[in-house]
Design an enzyme around this catalytic site. Structure first.
Site, PDB file in Angstrom:
ATOM      1  N   ALA A 379       0.847  -1.191   0.000  1.00 34.92           N
ATOM      2  CA  ALA A 379       0.000   0.000   0.000  1.00 34.92           C
ATOM      3  C   ALA A 379       0.881   1.238   0.000  1.00 34.92           C
ATOM      4  CB  ALA A 379      -0.898   0.010   1.227  1.00 34.92           C
ATOM      5  N   GLU A 381       0.750   5.557   0.977  1.00 35.76           N
ATOM      6  CA  GLU A 381      -0.006   6.561   1.729  1.00 35.76           C
ATOM      7  C   GLU A 381      -0.200   7.896   1.009  1.00 35.76           C
ATOM      8  OE1 GLU A 381       3.113   5.483   2.497  1.00 35.76           O
ATOM      9  OE2 GLU A 381       4.381   7.108   3.260  1.00 35.76           O
ATOM     10  N   ASN A 382      -0.410   7.897  -0.316  1.00 40.00           N
ATOM     11  CA  ASN A 382      -0.648   9.169  -1.007  1.00 40.00           C
ATOM     12  C   ASN A 382      -1.687   9.973  -0.234  1.00 40.00           C
ATOM     13  OD1 ASN A 382       0.855   8.037  -3.303  1.00 40.00           O
ATOM     14  ND2 ASN A 382      -0.974   6.762  -3.487  1.00 40.00           N
ATOM     15  N   GLU A 415      -1.400   3.121   6.917  1.00 41.71           N
ATOM     16  CA  GLU A 415      -1.455   4.206   5.930  1.00 41.71           C
ATOM     17  C   GLU A 415      -2.136   5.444   6.514  1.00 41.71           C
ATOM     18  OE1 GLU A 415       0.444   3.695   3.528  1.00 41.71           O
ATOM     19  OE2 GLU A 415       0.612   1.527   3.741  1.00 41.71           O
ATOM     20  N   HIS A 418       0.105   7.555   8.572  1.00 49.29           N
ATOM     21  CA  HIS A 418       1.004   8.408   7.782  1.00 49.29           C
ATOM     22  C   HIS A 418       0.361   9.741   7.382  1.00 49.29           C
ATOM     23  CE1 HIS A 418       4.628   6.143   7.122  1.00 49.29           C
ATOM     24  NE2 HIS A 418       4.060   5.142   6.479  1.00 49.29           N
ATOM     25  N   GLU A 437       8.638   5.116   8.704  1.00 47.42           N
ATOM     26  CA  GLU A 437       8.041   3.791   8.552  1.00 47.42           C
ATOM     27  C   GLU A 437       7.986   3.030   9.877  1.00 47.42           C
ATOM     28  OE1 GLU A 437       6.303   3.082   6.268  1.00 47.42           O
ATOM     29  OE2 GLU A 437       6.975   4.268   4.562  1.00 47.42           O
TER      30      GLU A 437
END
Ligand code: NAG
Ligand code: NAG
Length: 993
Positions: A379, A381-382, A415, A418, A437
């Site tokens: 995945a 995290e945009n 995500e 983030h 991370e």
């Protein structure tokens, strides 16, 4: 980003012994690997003097440079793309030969319009996208040069005959462009100017370009899938770490934050998504084509690596929580089947949890999450548009196991964490990736716990991260969490940081920090940190500063500053084994190395000593926590006489292993066998894992480690069992072809039978599913080990289930149990069972079901089926390229498949190497995977021969793995020689009824 292999081994893979990937194998190719001869020279005793420290850091950086030149595969874990060998460009002082941007220009905002074509270009046959971009930037230092990142883009020459147009926003004129070119090694568009840009003036640079919409999973790329026998194409992005420059020219460093105005041009009827909310969308005609033009609200000030642009025919479901719009997008049939519902239900609560945890409201008006058929990582995290691989977002009760479900909850949590830590406040440069991370990998458990409060999921960090990364971090080839900014320059070096150390060790040491500060103080520091750096950038010491302020404000006592304590954990690799001698009360520490014969050649400023928080209990009473600060100290309180015993590292909150004097070990083993519940579950798992690893390191005898398994006939909890199974894997690998195997099987069958019967009773003769999450996992372990050790009742059970499926075409097997049932039934069956599973694999409608079948197909005991399956791995129409390596490794994990897979790889090496060299084939995983059972002189000879025979073809990203396999084979031979007799006798004695 959450890479796939770096992500924890899902517990259910234990279900199928073949399917476990050796995490060491993934990571052995990384970090330092220095021959012993070189190493000895580098070890300098007593690094006190400044001169010595300087000398050491020179050696350090030389070794590091050497290592990086050797390491050609940034195995980022995402089933990653081996990159071609890195050739360092000839030293040059030209700014465009440096990998880092100069500090002279700072972007304010961009205006980007992209038009991806979802059908191939008629003349070239290529899928392409076209784009226009303009960036407004401020000049911070006078300069006559513009460097802006650009990779694999072709530019259209503009009216000025150059690749770009420069205008001044403020009064003064912009200088004209003297020349413009593409610098491909460092990935820049370079513009030399006829005059200077002036400090504090603002300029505007615009370009027009074309790029390929390739299926390469990086930058702006395409993903394909079939729907009702029609091929569909999705245009999507993966920018992290350095691929935004593949979509449009940009200042592609995390500290170059800017506002982005995005417009997408797309076929009418398709859906366009980006980070911001849709502003307007209208039908237009461009270049004679009827298309739709969708523009998005400007983003917040953000880093380029968090951008996302997607055009698809997907559907969605949505809800809102406190004015935040939450949507889950996926292929239409998946949405129709309700596979997005679980993710939708959990996102709101997790988002609320983090708002509260960070004391900061979610910074965006919407949160989109989308499942993509082709996605390299797990995945990404945009900001506002999170992308997932399908197995990480889509849940279907009829097909997904509880392990699949847990994975979805934790990845969503990772995500969403983030969105603040990483996106709102971003680390200045990639060398601090471990903090970004590691942090998300720690708090993902907190968010998932909120979503699924009955799971006790926070405990699982011990198995999934701490024990897992211990295995890697105990090798001399490990590396410190923190890297120097100047050591991380090239994209390959950045990609290498996405490893188990950054994720799992990062998470482990942050959990320890949060524990010794207390969660309240940790949150307090975190909140002021986020408030100070919102929409900006920070370095890891900024977080320490805020945590220190919170600790001071709270009056927390610490033996040293947060910075000094944490430096011992982040600036040196490895971790200590703390030894407590309860006769004398002495506590000492030393660097724990799995291979006692290996030598550490990487010097450390702290001489491999740590400041260690010790939570402990004496007999049944929890004691005041103790700090070990020094090599060896005496603490009278830790003396234990009579029946008293000492247990340290409660709940394994500390990142270290513990050893005791013999008498205390005996007492602990006695507690396990008489009243094991006096020791809490996590620490029962710890005792097993510590003992087995201390034995590997020759610190305690192997039979003492085996003795920790004697109480298993009364153990019902998942964590200790899983810890045992993980450690027994090595015994299976070493002994499943030898005389030890029989007695070992007899002993384990005897131990697991009560557990098997326990679950049989609990589930009403396998009619229901246990209610507890951990019980569901342990039920899988029970069936898996019972069948593996030949318990007849178990084997009949799985055969009956599988036969019923074959006969009725109605699958009666609960999704939790499928991996293990498929594997064992295929192992017990013949061609008929195999063919049936193969056709189910080919027709599976959900990725998680296909995964279970693909691994189970490797379980057959028929050599001809295994050989044919191996052949299939080289036919991308049968096995997708991204799955080829792991399928071969699955076959090698099967004791019968081992030699077949090795012969296959040896035979086809040059073919494999040439066909898959540039693709998603991980040679290091492959070589480590097919050789990890090697433990005989004959195998060692073969391995050396293989190396010699293929010297000309080469091994690409598997180069180091070949040498490591040779080393590992020698170590295995030694281990077997030293342990075989004892272990044989022990199993023989204990197996007796
Ligand atoms: C962005 O570009 C488009 C067309 O290229 C233009 O219409 C629009 O005004 C620009 N927007 C900004 C904010 O510069
Ligand atoms: C870019 O230019 C190169 C060299 O002319 C060409 O091979 C490539 O196909 C072009 N790419 C696109 C997307 O047009």
């Amino acid at each position: 980003m959450l890479p796939v292999l770096t992500y924890k081994v899902p517990p259910s893979t234990r279900a199928c012994p073949q399917c476990r990937t050796l995490i060491q194998a993934d990571n052995m190719g990384k970090g330092f690997y220095i021959s012993k001869a070189v190493g000895v020279v580098a070890i300098i005793a007593g690094a006190g003097a400044l001169a010595t420290i300087i000398a050491l850091s020179v050696v350090y950086s030389q070794e590091k440079a050497k290592n990086n030149d050797n390491e050609v595969s940034p195995t980022d874990g995402g089933g990653s793309t081996p990159k071609p060998p890195v050739t360092t460009p000839a030293p040059s002082n030209e700014p465009w030969d440096k990998y880092r941007l100069p500090k002279s220009l700072v972007p304010n905002h961009y205006n980007v319009t992209l038009w991806p074509r979802l059908t191939p270009d008629e003349t070239t046959g290529l899928y392409i996208f076209t784009g226009e971009s303009s960036v407004e930037f401020r000049c911070a230092e006078d300069t006559n040069l513009i460097l802006i990142h650009s990779n694999k883009l072709n530019y259209t020459k503009l009216e000025n005959g150059q690749y770009a147009m420069l205008t001044a926003v403020s009064k003064a004129d912009a200088p004209s462009i003297k020349s413009s070119w593409l610098q491909s090694v460092t990935q820049y568009l370079v513009l030399q100017l006829n005059g200077n840009l002036m400090k504090d003036h603002t300029y505007h640079l615009s370009t027009r370009f074309t790029g390929e919409l390739a299926d390469d999973l990086g930058g702006f790329y395409r993903s394909e899938y079939m729907e009702n026998n029609v091929k569909k194409v999705v245009a999507t992005t993966q920018m992290q770490p350095t691929d935004a420059r593949k979509a449009f020219p940009c200042f592609d460093e995390p500290a170059m934050k800017a506002v982005f105005h995005i417009t997408l041009i797309h076929d009418r009827g398709t859906v366009a998504l980006s980070n911001g909310e849709q502003k307007e969308s209208s039908n237009v005609i461009i270049e004679g084509k009827d298309v739709q033009q969708t523009s998005f609200e400007p983003t917040e000030k953000m880093s380029t690596y968090l951008l996302a642009f997607i055009v698809s025919e997907f559907s969605f479901i949505n809800n809102t929580i406190d004015d935040v719009l939450i949507r889950i997008f996926a292929r239409t049939p998946a949405i129709t089947a309700g596979q997005g519902q679980y993710a939708l239900n959990k996102t709101g609560p997790i988002l609320k949890f983090f708002e509260n945890y960070y004391n900061s409201s979610y910074p965006l008006p919407k949160s989109d999450q989308i499942a993509l058929p082709d996605f390299n990582a797990g995945a990404m995290e945009n900001w506002g548009l999170i992308t997932y691989r399908e197995t990480a977002l889509l849940y279907d009760e009829a097909f997904s196991s509880n392990s699949n479900k847990e994975r979805i909850a934790t990845i969503i949590s990772h995500e969403l964490a983030h969105m603040w830590f990483g996106n709102l406040v971003t680390l200045r440069w990639w060398n601090d990736l471990w903090l970004n991370e590691g942090f998300a990998s720690y708090v993902e458990y907190l968010g998932a716990d909120e979503a699924e409060p009955t799971w006790n999921i926070k405990d699982l960090i011990v198995l999934n991260d701490i024990h897992r990364v211990f295995a890697v971090d105990a090798l001399t080839s490990s590396h410190p969490l923190s890297s120097k900014e100047e050591d991380i320059q090239r994209p390959e070096q950045i990609s290498e940081l996405f490893d188990a150390i950054s994720y799992s060790k990062g998470a482990s040491v942050l959990r320890m920090l949060s524990d010794f500060l207390t969660e309240e103080v940790f949150k307090m520091g975190l909140r002021t940190y986020l408030a100070e750096f919102a929409f900006g950038n920070a370095v890891y010491t900024d977080l320490w500063k805020h945590l220190q302020m919170a600790a001071t404000a709270n009056g927390t006592w610490l033996p040293a500053s947060v910075n000094d304590i944490m430096n011992t954990w982040v600036l040196q690799m490895g971790f200590p084994v703390v030894t407590i001698d309860t006769k004398t009360g002495t506590i000492s520490q030393r660097h724990f190395l799995l291979d006692p014969d290996s030598e550490v050649t990487t010097p450390s400023l702290f001489n491999y000593e740590w400041i260690v928080p010790i939570k402990w209990m004496k007999t049944e009473v929890v004691q005041e926590p103790y700090w070990l600060n020094g090599t060896k100290v005496t603490n009278e309180a830790m003396k234990a006489t009579g029946n008293d015993w000492v247990l340290a590292n409660l709940d394994v909150v500390g990142y270290y292993r513990v050893n005791y004097d013999d008498a205390n070990w005996d007492k602990l083993l006695n507690v396990l066998s008489t009243n094991h519940k006096l020791i809490q579950v996590i620490n029962r798992a710890q005792l097993v894992d510590d003992a087995f690893n201390l034995a590997r390191a020759k610190i305690i005898p192997t039979v003492r480690a085996l003795s920790t398994t004697k109480y298993l006939n009364v153990e019902r909890e998942y964590m200790p069992w899983d810890s045992v199974l993980g450690n027994l894997d090595f015994f299976y690998l070493m002994f499943d072809r030898s005389e030890v195997y029989g007695p070992m099987q007899d002993y384990l069958r005897k131990q697991v039978t009560p557990l098997f019967n326990h679950y049989k009773t609990m589930t009403g003769n396998w009619e229901t599913v246990p209610t507890g999450h951990m019980d569901q996992y342990n039920q899988v372990n029970a069936i898996s080990l019972a069948c593996r050790t030949g318990l007849e009742e178990c084997q009949n059970l799985v055969k009956t289930w599988f036969a019923e499926w074959m006969n009725t075409n109605n699958n009666p097997i609960h999704p939790n149990l499928r991996s293990t049932v498929y594997c064992n039934a295929i192992a017990a069956g013949g061609a008929k069972e195999w063919e049936f599973a193969w056709s189910e694999f080919r027709n599976a409608s959900i990725a998680s079901e296909a995964e279970k079948l693909r691994s189970a197909l490797s379980c057959t005991k028929q050599p001809w089926l295994l050989n044919r399956y191996l052949e299939y791995t080289l036919d991308p129409k049968l096995i997708r390229k991204q799955d080829a390596t792991s399928t071969i490794v699955y076959v090698a994990n099967n004791v019968i498949g081992q030699s077949l897979a090795w012969d296959f790889v040896r035979d086809r090496w040059s073919y494999i190497f040439n066909q898959y060299g540039g693709g998603s084939f991980s040679f290091s995983n492959l070589i480590n995977g097919v050789t990890k059972r090697f433990s005989t002189d004959f195998e060692l000879k073969q391995l050396r021969q293989f190396k010699a025979d293929n010297a000309e073809v080469g091994f690409g990203s598997g180069t180091l793995a070949v040498d490591q396999s040779i080393e590992r084979t020698i170590a295995n031979m030694k281990w077997i020689a030293e342990n075989r007799q004892n272990v044989l006798k022990w199993f023989g004695d204990e197996a007796k009824p």
